[in-house]
Design an enzyme around this catalytic site. Structure first.
Site, PDB file in Angstrom:
ATOM      1  N   SER A 104      25.109 -14.299 -27.241  1.00  0.00           N
ATOM      2  CA  SER A 104      25.573 -12.992 -27.712  1.00  0.00           C
ATOM      3  C   SER A 104      26.750 -12.530 -26.877  1.00  0.00           C
ATOM      4  O   SER A 104      26.884 -12.895 -25.705  1.00  0.00           O
ATOM      5  CB  SER A 104      24.450 -11.950 -27.602  1.00  0.00           C
ATOM      6  OG  SER A 104      24.285 -11.543 -26.252  1.00  0.00           O
ATOM      7  N   ASP A 105      27.617 -11.725 -27.483  1.00  0.00           N
ATOM      8  CA  ASP A 105      28.556 -10.983 -26.656  1.00  0.00           C
ATOM      9  C   ASP A 105      27.738  -9.970 -25.854  1.00  0.00           C
ATOM     10  O   ASP A 105      26.623  -9.611 -26.233  1.00  0.00           O
ATOM     11  CB  ASP A 105      29.609 -10.289 -27.512  1.00  0.00           C
ATOM     12  CG  ASP A 105      30.902 -10.022 -26.734  1.00  0.00           C
ATOM     13  OD1 ASP A 105      30.852  -9.999 -25.488  1.00  0.00           O
ATOM     14  OD2 ASP A 105      31.951  -9.833 -27.370  1.00  0.00           O
ATOM     15  N   TRP A 106      28.285  -9.516 -24.747  1.00  0.00           N
ATOM     16  CA  TRP A 106      27.524  -8.691 -23.805  1.00  0.00           C
ATOM     17  C   TRP A 106      27.205  -7.334 -24.450  1.00  0.00           C
ATOM     18  O   TRP A 106      28.098  -6.538 -24.696  1.00  0.00           O
ATOM     19  CB  TRP A 106      28.317  -8.530 -22.518  1.00  0.00           C
ATOM     20  CG  TRP A 106      28.033  -9.587 -21.496  1.00  0.00           C
ATOM     21  CD1 TRP A 106      27.656  -9.373 -20.189  1.00  0.00           C
ATOM     22  CD2 TRP A 106      28.074 -11.018 -21.647  1.00  0.00           C
ATOM     23  NE1 TRP A 106      27.463 -10.577 -19.540  1.00  0.00           N
ATOM     24  CE2 TRP A 106      27.705 -11.605 -20.409  1.00  0.00           C
ATOM     25  CE3 TRP A 106      28.360 -11.867 -22.708  1.00  0.00           C
ATOM     26  CZ2 TRP A 106      27.637 -12.985 -20.212  1.00  0.00           C
ATOM     27  CZ3 TRP A 106      28.290 -13.242 -22.518  1.00  0.00           C
ATOM     28  CH2 TRP A 106      27.932 -13.778 -21.297  1.00  0.00           C
TER      29      TRP A 106
END
Length: 736
Positions: free
Chosen positions: A259-261
């Site tokens: 995932s992106d943060w």
């Protein structure tokens, strides 16, 4: 057969109850994965699937399985941060080489330099103990206002795909994983966390997914990062149709989806939607912020509870854990992972070479009415006093920009690079304007009175100079080229347009040098004889620029994006706010396939500088093309001759168009022509080399929305050979 082989190998290698095949680096990775899984508890498997610090995810210490160490890229390794905070850790041994931005790499149109870039930057990641580089990025530059476009590879999917494949291959050959980003449609920073992107199936496939597909199928990228935005009203970090449907099933990808943060929003969607590692979640809306820990992530305790209750099949957990183990065994527990090195002379040489070939010479005209030679290249010794004006002449452009900010061991500024070649010539400097500091999420207001004073000082010094070099453009401040905010205007900020115009009135010998990841308006373009665009050049910026300006290096960069005369000329703008930045967090890609040069040609709008454009200090002659058939391929060859006086490099570009669409007066449903190949040739004066292109049915395919698949249309095709999308030198024909 593959399954039988794995089982047989597992049986042979896992002899005895205590055999640890996963620790045997010579065992097949799939055998190591199955062996490790057989020894792990449910909790240990779940622990693999979420962060344990800002930039690490857990291994299995009991079994000697290493954690994954990640860090931002791709222009260099980010400085160390505290374990559980965004604050700098203030280490003294984490300074690195800043490599040029990926727009600069794309502007080289040189696949070999993409290999050199990937090899060099991955050595620095390896030396810093990193397993996963968070990059490169291949989102499409559909708007010149995108604050993060400097991290990407331009407006054309073919160019981005061709440049990213050798980059990834070189990185992963060294045992460092690439985490390709942002999958997919993360093409603006405005409302990036919540905007839903509406795009046709055909444009999705032909434009936005294309470079990702090349990275998966040709480069076999080991990891991909999901994007913040939504598609079909589902967040892309756990979008079943996107991640499981297209990426993992259709493309048969065996890598790890990260995932992106902060891009994860729901436990069940994360469980079933294709996400493998959840990073950066700051809260779940239930747990108090001061009590929220890594065990509260969506793929942590809540997910483990669902598995143990039978609400999520064990096979789902095992599949995710397998993908994470595969990444660990490919990187941190890969016996072939290089030790690497940091800040070596080879890396600085690579940085400078990439920068030199990415710099684009946009204008180079004689000064005055006489037909004398063009202003560039500069012989600095012929000028008594040279004035360098502009904040970017001294400012470090490796700072700012968001997550790609870098802590460098050294940065050579443009002013320093020019001074090193001045040979005693008097070089004055005037800042000219002030932009404030590089801030991530708010604008540092600049006092107008201060900028008026700086401009007045520059004007006064200009009267003493017989050559002016203006060094400005964009920077990495918020709402310039920076994550989490798009530009607010197509114009240059901080009064630069007015300053350039006034300087040009005082001195006709003026060179304008701009930095930045985006096109911009140039109301002063007719007043200046020379214009050079540099993107962001990294640690060797000054040396790369000085080499180009003085002619030690012949410029060969070509634009990976279209520079429009006016912002309103970009294809999406005529569709209003629905097309950008969106209305009620819904954005509609109403220009469809016609992104960048495709749209300019469809709308019959002449750009200021077209896609693929770039001048040289020499000239090239194109011969007549020939087309022959070899099996299922067609081969086009054309002779290119350097008919100038100095050695140079020319990027020969092949565009293909179906004749009935190129000449149709009805509704246009296909671009007149699209980039399908390119060759960069290095030629000495008088030398001739042959550019060779191979074309097959896959080169000509389009996405059929009725059949939901690829097809190649029969008919007559035009093969356009040129030095840019607008400068077509020769045309050949092909019948399918």
């Amino acid at each position: 057969m593959k399954k039988l082989f794995v089982l047989a190998a597992f049986a042979l290698l896992a002899v005895g109850t205590n055999a640890q095949v996963y620790q045997n680096p010579n065992a097949p990775i799939e055998v190591r994965i199955q062996d490790a899984l057989s020894r792990m508890t449910v909790h240990e498997k779940v622990n693999l699937l979420h962060g344990q610090s800002k930039f690490t995810s857990a291994g299995v210490p009991r079994l000697g399985i290493r954690q994954l160490n990640m860090d931002d890229g791709p222009h260099g390794v980010r400085e160390e941060l505290e374990w559980n905070a965004w604050n700098a850790a203030h280490w003294t041994n984490d300074s690195i080489v800043a490599f040029p931005s990926l727009t600069c790499l794309a502007a080289t149109w040189n696949r070999d330099l993409a290999t050199l870039y990937g090899h060099s930057v991955s050595e620095e990641f390896a030396y810093r103990g990193k397993d996963l580089m968070l990059g490169p990025g291949v989102n499409i530059q559909r708007t010149p206002l995108n604050g993060r476009a400097f991290e990407y590879m331009g407006e054309d999917p073919y160019l981005a795909g061709e440049m990213v494949v050798p980059f990834i291959q070189a990185v992963q050959k060294n045992g460092v994983g690439c985490c390709l980003k942002h999958f997919v449609l993360n093409d603006q920073e405005t409302d990036r966390f919540s905007v839903n992107v509406n795009v046709s199936e055909r444009a999705m496939r032909e434009i936005y997914l294309y470079p990702f597909e090349q990275a998966v199928k040709r480069a076999r990228v080991w990891s991909i990062m999901g994007s913040y935005n939504l598609w079909q009203n589902v967040h892309c970090c756990h979008n079943d149709a996107l991640l499981n449907g297209i990426l993992k099933k259709e493309w048969q990808w065996d890598g790890t989806l990260v995932s992106d943060w902060g891009g994860t929003h729901n436990t069940m969607q994360a469980a079933l939607g294709g996400l493998d590692i959840e990073m950066g979640t700051d809260g779940d809306g239930v747990t108090p912020a001061n009590e929220f820990g890594y065990e509260d992530f969506y793929l942590a305790d809540k997910f483990e509870k669902l598995v143990k209750e039978g609400k999520v099949p064990m096979s789902v957990l095992d599949e995710k854990a397998s993908r994470v183990l595969r990444l660990i065994f490919r990187t941190g527990m890969n016996p072939k992972k290089v030790i690497g090195n940091l800040c070596s002379e080879e890396h600085y040489d690579a940085c400078r070479q990439i920068g030199e070939e990415g710099i684009v010479l946009l204008k180079n005209a004689p000064v005055g009415k006489k037909k004398e030679s063009s202003l560039l290249p500069l012989n600095l010794t012929k000028y008594k006093t040279i004035l360098v004006v502009g904040e970017n002449a001294t400012r470090s452009l490796t700072k700012g920009g968001g997550s790609s900010e870098l802590k460098t061991l050294k940065d050579v500024s443009p002013l320093e690079g020019l001074q090193a070649k001045a040979n005693g010539v008097n070089i004055l400097y005037a800042q000219g304007y002030d932009s404030g500091r590089a801030l991530y999420d708010n604008v540092d207001k600049v006092e107008l009175s201060k900028n008026e004073q700086l401009k007045a000082e520059a004007i006064e010094k200009a009267r003493q100079a017989d050559l002016i070099i203006f060094v400005g453009g964009l920077n990495k401040n918020h709402k310039q080229d920076c994550e989490n905010g798009d530009r607010e205007s197509y114009d240059l900020s901080y009064g630069q347009n007015e300053l350039i115009a006034q300087l040009a009135q005082i001195q006709k010998n003026i060179v304008v040098v701009t930095f930045g990841g985006n096109p911009y308006a140039m109301p002063w373009i007719q007043q200046v004889p020379a214009l050079v665009h540099c993107w962001y050049l990294g640690s060797e910026a000054g040396n790369a620029l000085a080499g180009i300006l003085t002619g030690e290096v012949n410029p060969s960069g070509k634009l990976p994006v279209t520079f429009a005369k006016n912002y309103e000329d970009y294809p999406y703008v005529k569709f209003g706010k629905e097309a950008y930045p969106g209305v009620n967090r819904q954005v509609y890609y109403k220009e469809d396939l016609f992104v960048g040069y495709r749209g300019f040609e469809k709308d019959k709008v002449q750009p200021l500088f077209p896609f693929g454009f770039g001048l040289s200090y020499t000239t090239f002659k194109y011969g007549k093309p020939t087309v022959s058939q070899e099996g299922k391929d067609w081969v086009l060859t054309v002779d290119i001759t350097n008919n100038g006086k100095c050695e140079g490099k020319e990027t020969v570009q092949l565009y293909v168009g179906n004749e009935k669409y190129a000449t149709s007066k009805k509704e246009i449903t296909r671009p007149a022509k699209e980039l399908k190949d390119f060759v960069k040739l290095s030629l000495k004066p008088g030398e001739t080399k042959q550019a060779v292109f191979r074309i097959n049915a896959n080169s000509l395919r389009i996405w059929d929305e009725t059949a939901h698949g690829w097809k190649t249309e029969s008919g007559n095709y035009k093969l356009y050979i040129g030095s840019s999308s607008a400068d077509i030198k020769e045309v050949a024909s092909l019948k399918i």
